[in-house]
Design an enzyme around this catalytic site. Structure first.
Site, mmCIF file in Angstrom:
data_model
loop_
_atom_site.group_PDB
_atom_site.id
_atom_site.type_symbol
_atom_site.label_atom_id
_atom_site.label_comp_id
_atom_site.label_asym_id
_atom_site.label_seq_id
_atom_site.Cartn_x
_atom_site.Cartn_y
_atom_site.Cartn_z
ATOM 1 C CG HIS A 104 -0.111 0.227 2.521
ATOM 2 N ND1 HIS A 104 0.717 -0.727 3.051
ATOM 3 C CD2 HIS A 104 -0.025 1.293 3.358
ATOM 4 C CE1 HIS A 104 1.276 -0.276 4.160
ATOM 5 N NE2 HIS A 104 0.853 0.966 4.360
ATOM 6 C CG ASP A 106 1.639 5.014 4.936
ATOM 7 O OD1 ASP A 106 1.155 3.875 5.106
ATOM 8 O OD2 ASP A 106 2.795 5.308 5.258
ATOM 9 C CG HIS A 274 5.074 1.108 2.804
ATOM 10 N ND1 HIS A 274 4.435 2.195 2.277
ATOM 11 C CD2 HIS A 274 4.597 0.975 4.069
ATOM 12 C CE1 HIS A 274 3.618 2.704 3.171
ATOM 13 N NE2 HIS A 274 3.686 1.979 4.271
HETATM 14 C C1 SIN Z 1 3.536 0.925 7.544
HETATM 15 O O1 SIN Z 1 2.883 0.291 6.722
HETATM 16 O O2 SIN Z 1 3.463 2.144 7.623
HETATM 17 C C2 SIN Z 1 4.421 0.185 8.520
HETATM 18 C C3 SIN Z 1 5.516 -0.604 7.950
HETATM 19 C C4 SIN Z 1 6.201 -1.416 9.001
HETATM 20 O O3 SIN Z 1 5.783 -1.411 10.166
HETATM 21 O O4 SIN Z 1 7.178 -2.108 8.684
#
Ligand code: SIN
Length: 299
Positions: A104, A106, A274
């Site tokens: 995704h 953010d 990410h």
């Molecule tokens: C996130 O998706 O913002 C967190 C990524 C993570 O905790 O590794």
């Protein structure tokens, strides 16, 4: 001023020589900002910053968002979203325990999706043999767009997709049920109030998004939040979205960050997506603080 070491082929760099517990002058900030947008994901290691300093530095990029999940906000600092598997005295996790389960970017379900996020590690899970767990994975959506065949670029031109927090909640709940059925930890997410739900209505955005700072084109769809493509049959929408998701996360567009305590990892939500790695569990603790800077309406 500071030094930059590139880490990945398309994204990822380490910046050394910055101490964010001290004032950062405007020229240094502008130079950092340029490096950040060029590299899409940047880590500044060994920082010792308070929530105020974290907020102060990231606020220089723009307005900070307070997450819709109020129970995961930092006590006393609404702009900080807590990600953690640690349990409070009531036995409940002190932060969001499963944020980032799917690929995704953010807050892509907001009218003003996050421009950037800055995640600061306070505690990280480390195995007995020293291996750090809980890596964060990235994929460059700009490099992925560039590499698309011309026919697909033409097909996507002008198409919009819907980003939906309600879609995400259902998908996440389903995944939680499956994990619990397979013997995993049962996560009880607090239901959102009507008012909270109203604050995150579905939005539609161009699938090919132009970066407001670099002008690069990138793919703005993700498996967590994108429910469908507007104006085409459902099965065709599913096929195109799956093709794009598989394309974006190919190894050549990827970068992986393995955490150290005190890392401030920043990523550009308009240029990268990410995904977290849940390969740890209590008693190994993970505690992270995240700020997100509000972005512009996608175009
Ligand atoms: C996130 O998706 O913002 C967190 C990524 C993570 O905790 O590794």
């Amino acid at each position: 001023m500071f030094e930059v070491k590139k880490l990945g082929r398309h994204l990822g760099a380490e910046v050394t020589g910055l101490d964010l517990s001290q004032a950062v002058d405007e020229a240094t900030f502008q130079a950092f900002s340029k490096v950040f947008f060029e590299n899409e994901v940047v880590v500044i290691k060994n920082q010792k910053i308070t929530p105020e300093q974290h907020i102060h530095f990231t606020k220089r990029f723009g307005i900070l968002e307070a997450h819709v999940r109020k129970e995961s906000r930092h006590e006393g600092h609404d702009e900080i979203f807590v990600l953690s598997n640690i349990e409070g005295p009531d036995g409940k996790p002190i932060g969001a325990i499963d944020a980032g389960r799917f690929w995704h970017s953010d807050l892509s379900y907001k009218e003003h999706p996050s421009m950037l996020s800055a995640l600061y590690s306070v505690e990280i899970p480390v195995r007995e043999d020293g291996r750090v767990l809980g890596d964060t994975n990235y994929a460059s959506t700009t490099a992925a767009y560039e590499a698309l065949p011309e026919s697909m670029k033409t097909r996507l031109q002008g198409l919009q997709s819907v980003h939906s927090y309600a879609f995400y909640r259902n998908k996440n709940r389903q995944a939680q049920k499956e994990e619990a059925a397979a013997g995993g930890r049962v996560i009880e997410e607090k239901e959102l109030t009507e008012e909270q739900l109203r604050s995150v209505p579905d939005v539609s955005s161009p699938i090919v998004r132009t970066h407001p700072v670099t002008g690069k084109k990138g793919l703005f769809v993700n498996e967590a939040h994108t429910s469908h493509i507007v104006g085409i049959p459902e099965s065709e929408s599913k096929d195109i979205l799956n093709e794009l998701y598989n394309h974006i996360i190919q190894e050549e567009f990827r970068f992986k960050h393995t955490w150290g305590v005190g890392d401030l990892l920043m990523w550009d939500n308009c240029a990268a997506q990410h995904k977290a790695t849940f390969d740890y569990r209590l008693p190994l603790r993970r505690l992270m603080y995240r700020t997100t800077v509000r972005g512009s309406v996608p175009f």
